[in-house]
Design an enzyme around this catalytic site. Structure first.
Site, PDB file in Angstrom:
ATOM      1  N   GLN A   1      11.898  56.160  79.390  1.00  0.00           N
ATOM      2  CA  GLN A   1      10.433  56.150  79.327  1.00  0.00           C
ATOM      3  C   GLN A   1       9.896  57.537  79.011  1.00  0.00           C
ATOM      4  OE1 GLN A   1       8.600  53.297  79.330  1.00  0.00           O
ATOM      5  NE2 GLN A   1      10.703  52.566  79.281  1.00  0.00           N
TER       6      GLN A   1
ATOM      7  N   HIS B   1       9.236  58.691  75.427  1.00  0.00           N
ATOM      8  CA  HIS B   1       8.175  58.090  74.606  1.00  0.00           C
ATOM      9  C   HIS B   1       7.041  59.056  74.332  1.00  0.00           C
ATOM     10  CE1 HIS B   1       9.072  53.971  73.652  1.00  0.00           C
ATOM     11  NE2 HIS B   1       9.423  53.692  74.885  1.00  0.00           N
TER      12      HIS B   1
ATOM     13  N   GLU C   1       4.262  49.280  84.631  1.00  0.00           N
ATOM     14  CA  GLU C   1       4.573  48.488  83.435  1.00  0.00           C
ATOM     15  C   GLU C   1       5.984  47.884  83.547  1.00  0.00           C
ATOM     16  OE1 GLU C   1       4.868  50.979  80.036  1.00  0.00           O
ATOM     17  OE2 GLU C   1       4.721  49.328  78.591  1.00  0.00           O
ATOM     18  N   HIS C   2       6.952  48.744  83.868  1.00  0.00           N
ATOM     19  CA  HIS C   2       8.348  48.300  84.002  1.00  0.00           C
ATOM     20  C   HIS C   2       8.850  48.608  85.400  1.00  0.00           C
ATOM     21  CE1 HIS C   2       7.934  49.731  79.707  1.00  0.00           C
ATOM     22  NE2 HIS C   2       8.325  48.493  79.499  1.00  0.00           N
TER      23      HIS C   2
ATOM     24  N   ASP D   1      12.938  46.231  75.744  1.00  0.00           N
ATOM     25  CA  ASP D   1      12.190  46.810  74.623  1.00  0.00           C
ATOM     26  C   ASP D   1      12.559  46.158  73.299  1.00  0.00           C
ATOM     27  OD1 ASP D   1      10.766  48.623  76.094  1.00  0.00           O
ATOM     28  OD2 ASP D   1      12.194  50.259  75.814  1.00  0.00           O
TER      29      ASP D   1
ATOM     30  N   HIS E   1     -32.053  18.820  81.046  1.00  0.00           N
ATOM     31  CA  HIS E   1     -30.702  18.521  81.527  1.00  0.00           C
ATOM     32  C   HIS E   1     -30.730  17.224  82.349  1.00  0.00           C
ATOM     33  CE1 HIS E   1     -29.846  22.695  80.484  1.00  0.00           C
ATOM     34  NE2 HIS E   1     -28.569  22.528  80.784  1.00  0.00           N
TER      35      HIS E   1
END
Lengths: 431, 431
Positions: B260, B263, B329-330, B363, B422
């Protein structure tokens, strides 16, 4: 009101104008809203008190009751209703709950041919906030339609914020909050309420998802805070498309058309029929009914400015394509056999089938949600559902053999993407 | 890198700081983006040419090839790849397709006890747009992860926009577009690309949904155009939480953490373990691996600034609560028996179970989507799925008897909400 004939040479031009007509205000309140959000983020409850005094003429003081409406008050508002109203709210709640329970998604957990275990697990968000406008647009049915899906999803903390202008509280909303099981009810409105729900203050704990309709400031605040919290789709003025042959009582169809028109001057009601004389009969019935309605002013304004009657040759052959371009919030198919038209409809918020299914049934008691995509958003979005209050966690599990089978491909892709630690995390584990 | 001991008296303070740490840029590009959107809306392709020349130094001329990359070029880029890369892309595409096919939702159509017919029908959006960034962040795997769910959903027209700075085209992205079956590929980037996809120009027809990562301008354009089109969740820097005992090879866990970190400098890698000596061993292994990586600079920056190692007493008892607050996230659970920890995890984008499931598998080739909620958004949002490219139309059908059963309650609610048309649309149909 405009009458269009599909056989006219300039029909396409006129119809395209209706499709592209934007009835939503483009009020640019972005910078105002940005300032309000900043203020609430920085000064918390003090900012709420200041803004509520300014915009709602309501004083948020040291008294908790000036901030918050208790569950006992909601219960009292419910108890005060007459039996018919209570029964109607309960029937609505029961039917909405039943329909939304059927939306609960199923988890997945399986092994594929490579013995890779894959799946997904759904869970509810912990807290949801719901905006309830003050004044005219504060409908108890709307509270039920937002709150019940959240509760069915499993949300533990359901928070309502609503403005109480000059201290005035809408008792019907309180009664609905009682029926729906709302946990907290705060007397704050506008963009400041959305900011408080998203970031939290000392008094109001933050939530994870915010839904519910509001004015331009509320809508812009939700847009700006999208990503800080989850939000529902942008809402615009209501609309109905009625597809009807001449076998319907014109009075019935007139009432259907005006049931959208009476919501707001920017609402839109469209009729597609296959008989010019019948079109005229419905138009006449609309005029008669308009003169009888307490909501005459709003309904007349909507019908005059945005009402459309379209006459086609063949409903089954022509109506679905027109309906898909309009992608209306509500589509009513008032035919003995609505299936052929229904089969051709791809873009619509909700469809009402047959002569005995007026759209208003869906507003209150049918069960499906009445929070639906407007302004042609049915092309890409759906009505509110339990999924708006849930999220999915995927999962993956490999053993040594499964990794040996698919790991080398992962490492090869990491190589071509220039991500060596990715590749290494796979290769060190290969046999 | 920070090391935290859960037994320290100030652990809660330190951990809360990590939870609330915002690693996303708050660049205020709102007014720039508003101007760009306005320009594209007003001047269409001329605005695209002007902005692309200014920002990407690429001339959009009368030559179609300056605007658009053909399917033949995508095919050629694919053909040029070596066999391993081709096989890896195909394996990834096949597995991603299979997993997402399992997400296709089921329609509902049933009658309840009151003989009310209720249901919901799912359909795909007609057109989807996908943003593919230029430069470092343009990953072929990312194209597959966005495009394949759209195709599985049934989207007929799949459009990619990507900047080609100084005319330079990323061949790997083209190859992936070939594998995924992208229909159109336009050489436009930035907020102007998002505006073109949302509103359409003479050359680029509008789409219904826009997904894909981008820089601050792209993200802000998507936020501003939310509601004009559907958009996916706001994406922030990547993150991983690894929960590991001392039975894992420290080198394996170090590679996971750095996969990670490599990135982006603002990515975050967190380890939770139950052994101080093992924590030190992983930290040492990270230092060794960092010195070997081509992505050393980015990974070091990320690990130094945002890396965290947390030592607890008992993983099963303590890790899930910490993981839920981080809502990463992970989440990788590197234990012989990961189930007890997994059972306690409610907020996570994707979970990787066991010692042989490095995150990088997800991934590329596992099948579930790698577009996942970041920045604690797993509390309220999910990974990309076929549902992002579909919408649901509810439907309702009543006969005379069913209306007689539930209609009066609807009319009663319309009465208390002050909506007479209505009420009338129901009452005129009652027997």
């Amino acid at each position: 009101m405009r009458r269009l004939l599909a056989s006219d040479p300039d029909f396409e031009t006129k119809f395209a104008r209706i499709v592209n007509d934007r009835r939503e205000s483009d009020a640019n309140v972005a910078s105002d809203v940005r300032a309000i959000i900043g203020q609430v983020r920085q000064k918390g409850d003090d900012a709420l008190a200041e803004l509520t005094s300014r915009f709602d003429k309501h004083a948020l003081t040291a008294e908790l009751s000036s901030w918050r409406i208790g569950k006992d008050q909601c219960q009292a508002a419910y108890d005060f209703l007459d039996k018919d109203a209570k029964d109607a709210l309960e029937l609505a709640a029961t039917r909405i709950r039943a329909y939304h329970e059927g939306q609960l998604p199923e988890d997945r957990d399986y092994r594929d041919a490579q013995n890779v275990r894959l799946g997904a697990r759904w869970s509810a968000v912990e807290a949801a906030g719901m905006y309830v406008p003050g004044g005219r647009a504060a409908y108890p049915s709307s509270l039920l339609m937002n709150a019940i899906p959240a509760k069915v999803a499993g949300v533990e903390r359901l928070v309502v914020t609503t403005p109480t202008p000059k201290g005035e509280i809408n008792e019907l909303v309180l009664a609905a909050a009682h029926v729906a099981g709302v946990d907290e009810l705060w007397r704050v409105g506008g963009a400041q309420a959305i900011a408080a729900l998203a970031y939290g203050t000392a008094r109001i704990k933050p939530v994870d998802v915010i839904t519910g309709p509001g004015n331009a400031w509320v809508a812009e605040a939700k847009r700006q805070l999208f990503g800080v919290v989850g939000i529902d789709m942008v809402a615009g003025p209501s609309e109905i498309l009625v597809i009807a042959d001449n076998q319907n009582d014109p009075d019935w169809i007139a009432a259907d058309l005006l049931s959208q028109a009476e919501h707001d001057p920017s609402s839109q009601s469209i009729l597609i029929t296959d008989d010019t004389a019948y079109a005229a009969a419905v138009e006449d019935a609309v005029d008669v009914l308009l003169s009888q309605l307490d909501t005459q002013r709003t309904a007349t304004s909507s019908w005059d400015d945005h009402g459309v009657v379209i006459v086609v040759e063949d409903l089954v052959a022509e109506a679905p394509a027109l309906a898909n371009r309009l992608a209306a919030e509500h589509v009513q198919i008032a035919l003995d056999d609505p299936e052929a038209v229904f089969a051709g409809i791809r873009h619509a918020g909700s469809v009402f089938l047959g002569r005995h299914t007026p759209e208003a049934i869906g507003d209150y008691v049918a069960g499906p949600n009445h929070v639906l995509p407007t302004g042609r958003r049915a092309r890409f979005s759906s009505g509110l559902s339990v999924l708006d209050f849930m999220k999915r966690t995927s999962f993956i599990s490999l053993d040594e053999q499964a990794l040996a089978a698919i790991g080398p491909a992962a490492a090869a892709l990491a190589d071509i993407e220039g991500l060596p630690a990715h590749a290494r995390s796979v290769r060190v584990r290969l046999p």
